[in-house]
Design an enzyme around this catalytic site. Structure first.
Site, PDB file in Angstrom:
ATOM      1  N   TYR A 103     -15.132   1.163  -6.894  1.00  0.00           N
ATOM      2  CA  TYR A 103     -16.348   1.881  -6.729  1.00  0.00           C
ATOM      3  C   TYR A 103     -17.472   1.751  -7.977  1.00  0.00           C
ATOM      4  O   TYR A 103     -18.284   2.026  -7.853  1.00  0.00           O
ATOM      5  CB  TYR A 103     -16.036   3.444  -6.240  1.00  0.00           C
ATOM      6  CG  TYR A 103     -15.184   3.617  -5.155  1.00  0.00           C
ATOM      7  CD1 TYR A 103     -15.947   3.444  -3.934  1.00  0.00           C
ATOM      8  CD2 TYR A 103     -13.937   3.804  -5.293  1.00  0.00           C
ATOM      9  CE1 TYR A 103     -15.054   3.508  -2.911  1.00  0.00           C
ATOM     10  CE2 TYR A 103     -13.018   3.793  -4.015  1.00  0.00           C
ATOM     11  CZ  TYR A 103     -13.618   3.623  -3.021  1.00  0.00           C
ATOM     12  OH  TYR A 103     -12.840   3.679  -1.939  1.00  0.00           O
ATOM     13  N   SER A 153     -10.431   5.571  -4.601  1.00  0.00           N
ATOM     14  CA  SER A 153     -11.252   6.837  -4.849  1.00  0.00           C
ATOM     15  C   SER A 153     -10.450   7.922  -5.981  1.00  0.00           C
ATOM     16  O   SER A 153     -11.298   8.197  -6.720  1.00  0.00           O
ATOM     17  CB  SER A 153     -11.287   7.521  -3.335  1.00  0.00           C
ATOM     18  OG  SER A 153     -10.125   8.003  -3.003  1.00  0.00           O
ATOM     19  N   LYS A 196       0.842  -1.221  -0.089  1.00  0.00           N
ATOM     20  CA  LYS A 196       0.156   0.060  -0.047  1.00  0.00           C
ATOM     21  C   LYS A 196       0.788   1.237  -0.032  1.00  0.00           C
ATOM     22  O   LYS A 196       1.841   1.417   0.881  1.00  0.00           O
ATOM     23  CB  LYS A 196      -0.934  -0.005   1.165  1.00  0.00           C
ATOM     24  CG  LYS A 196      -1.713   1.238   1.295  1.00  0.00           C
ATOM     25  CD  LYS A 196      -2.719   1.050   2.448  1.00  0.00           C
ATOM     26  CE  LYS A 196      -3.478   2.453   2.683  1.00  0.00           C
ATOM     27  NZ  LYS A 196      -4.579   2.447   3.778  1.00  0.00           N
ATOM     28  N   LYS A 233      -2.140  -1.305  -3.868  1.00  0.00           N
ATOM     29  CA  LYS A 233      -3.035  -0.259  -3.806  1.00  0.00           C
ATOM     30  C   LYS A 233      -2.378   1.115  -3.904  1.00  0.00           C
ATOM     31  O   LYS A 233      -1.405   1.073  -3.026  1.00  0.00           O
ATOM     32  CB  LYS A 233      -3.888  -0.207  -2.375  1.00  0.00           C
ATOM     33  CG  LYS A 233      -4.669   1.058  -2.031  1.00  0.00           C
ATOM     34  CD  LYS A 233      -5.358   0.827  -0.846  1.00  0.00           C
ATOM     35  CE  LYS A 233      -5.880   2.086  -0.453  1.00  0.00           C
ATOM     36  NZ  LYS A 233      -6.349   2.174   1.059  1.00  0.00           N
TER      37      LYS A 233
END
Ligand code: PBG
Length: 326
Positions: free
Chosen positions: A317, A278, A200, A252
């Site tokens: 998303y 996002s 990450k 990520k």
């Protein structure tokens, strides 16, 4: 005349019409690849748009359930849960994360009861509950690794007790996978999995998420999240998490890190998740919203690229709205 190249080879034969192209297509994106991350609010009848993520809403549980039902009917099998915690419940030690009647465990119980075959990935990190907005415990401005581990383990146990399928530590503390695995096993939760946010990065693409959760950190997260300029250390992180007991490892963000996904694919057999975060969502959505690109086209191409790079699961998303277009 010398023969400088082979004139028999014509790659365009494999692209000459739709059926041929489809027959030789290497990567196929399906609903089985997608996990839908959702933002959850306390209370009833609450629905708020996330301003920096056009089309994405935070829902209270009563309004989330019909959304999940719709997503499930379209074929979505995985959900990633993120709670929005009111400021007055945030403190230094993330006390609210250990509340068995808190929003997260309540959501897990409700969702598992209504949709037993929807797999729940439940976030473990202090930031949504921390008054410092950091994923770890802060003392004198430092993130203390080993003081964070028991807090994460307690949070994981509350989620496991509620029925989580995969504890998903997103905090990047050292040794947390091993620590959580031991805690789970000691309480007979050996069947609960761990999906580790293994590689990450300290990314600017998380901006809209921090806006959604109101979880912007005091300071930065660079002492635990990875340097975006590094490639080799991703393999170290992944290797350690697998040794400590991770069932799935995540990269990520996704789109700016496709090389990392491929490196890991070439070096391990463990399933890989990639988080189309996002900022990536907003970037792609805004291209479509402003008619700068074909909206559906850029989403399909991006998600396919993440799978082509080597991801087995894609947290996105777009999952719910895109599922029936696949
Ligand atoms: C924090 C966490 C973050 C995201 C998921 N878990 C943000 C951060 O590290 O600050 C970001 C997800 C996204 O941007 O969509 N534990």
């Amino acid at each position: 005349m010398s023969k400088a190249y082979n004139k028999h080879l014509r790659p365009r034969r494999l692209r000459k019409n739709k059926s041929t192209r489809e027959l030789v297509q290497e990567t196929h994106l399906t609903c089985n690849d997608l996990v839908w991350p959702v933002f959850m609010l306390e209370g009833d009848n609450q629905k708020q748009e996330v301003k920096s993520m056009p089309g994405i809403f935070k829902f209270s549980l009563d309004l989330l359930l019909p959304q999940v039902e719709e997503a499930h009917k379209k074929g979505i099998k995985g959900l990633a849960l993120f709670p929005v915690v009111p400021d007055d419940k945030k403190d230094k030690t993330a006390t609210e994360s250990k509340n068995p009647d808190g929003l997260m465990p309540k959501a897990i119980r409700k969702l598992k009861k209504e949709f037993p075959d929807v797999i729940l990935f439940t976030d473990v990190a202090m930031d949504p509950y921390s008054s410092d907005g950091q994923d770890g415990f802060v003392e004198d401005g430092k993130i203390l690794n080993d003081k964070t581990l028991p807090i994460l383990a307690e949070m994981a146990l509350v989620q496991a007790e509620a029925g989580s399928d995969f504890i998903s530590p997103s905090d990047m503390m050292d040794h947390r996978i091993g620590f959580i695995r031991e805690a789970l096993d000691s309480k007979n939760y050996s069947e609960v999995g761990i999906m580790s946010y293994a590689a990450k990065y300290a990314s600017h693409f998380y901006g809209p998420f921090r806006d959604a959760l109101d979880s912007a950190p005091k300071g930065h997260k660079k002492t635990y999240q990875m340097n975006p300029a590094n490639r080799n250390s991703a393999l170290t992180e992944v290797q350690l998490d697998i040794e400590e007991g991770a069932d799935i490892v995540m990269v990520k963000p996704a789109l700016p890190y496709l090389d990392i996904i491929r490196d890991i694919r070439n070096n391990t057999n463990t399933p890989i998740a990639a988080y189309n975060v996002s900022g990536e969502y907003s970037m792609l959505s805004l291209l479509g919203h402003n008619n700068l690109c074909d909206a559906h086209g850029v989403i399909l191409e991006s998600l396919t690229a993440i799978k082509r790079a080597g991801a087995d699961l894609i947290f996105t998303y777009f999952a719910k709205d895109f599922a029936d277009k696949l």
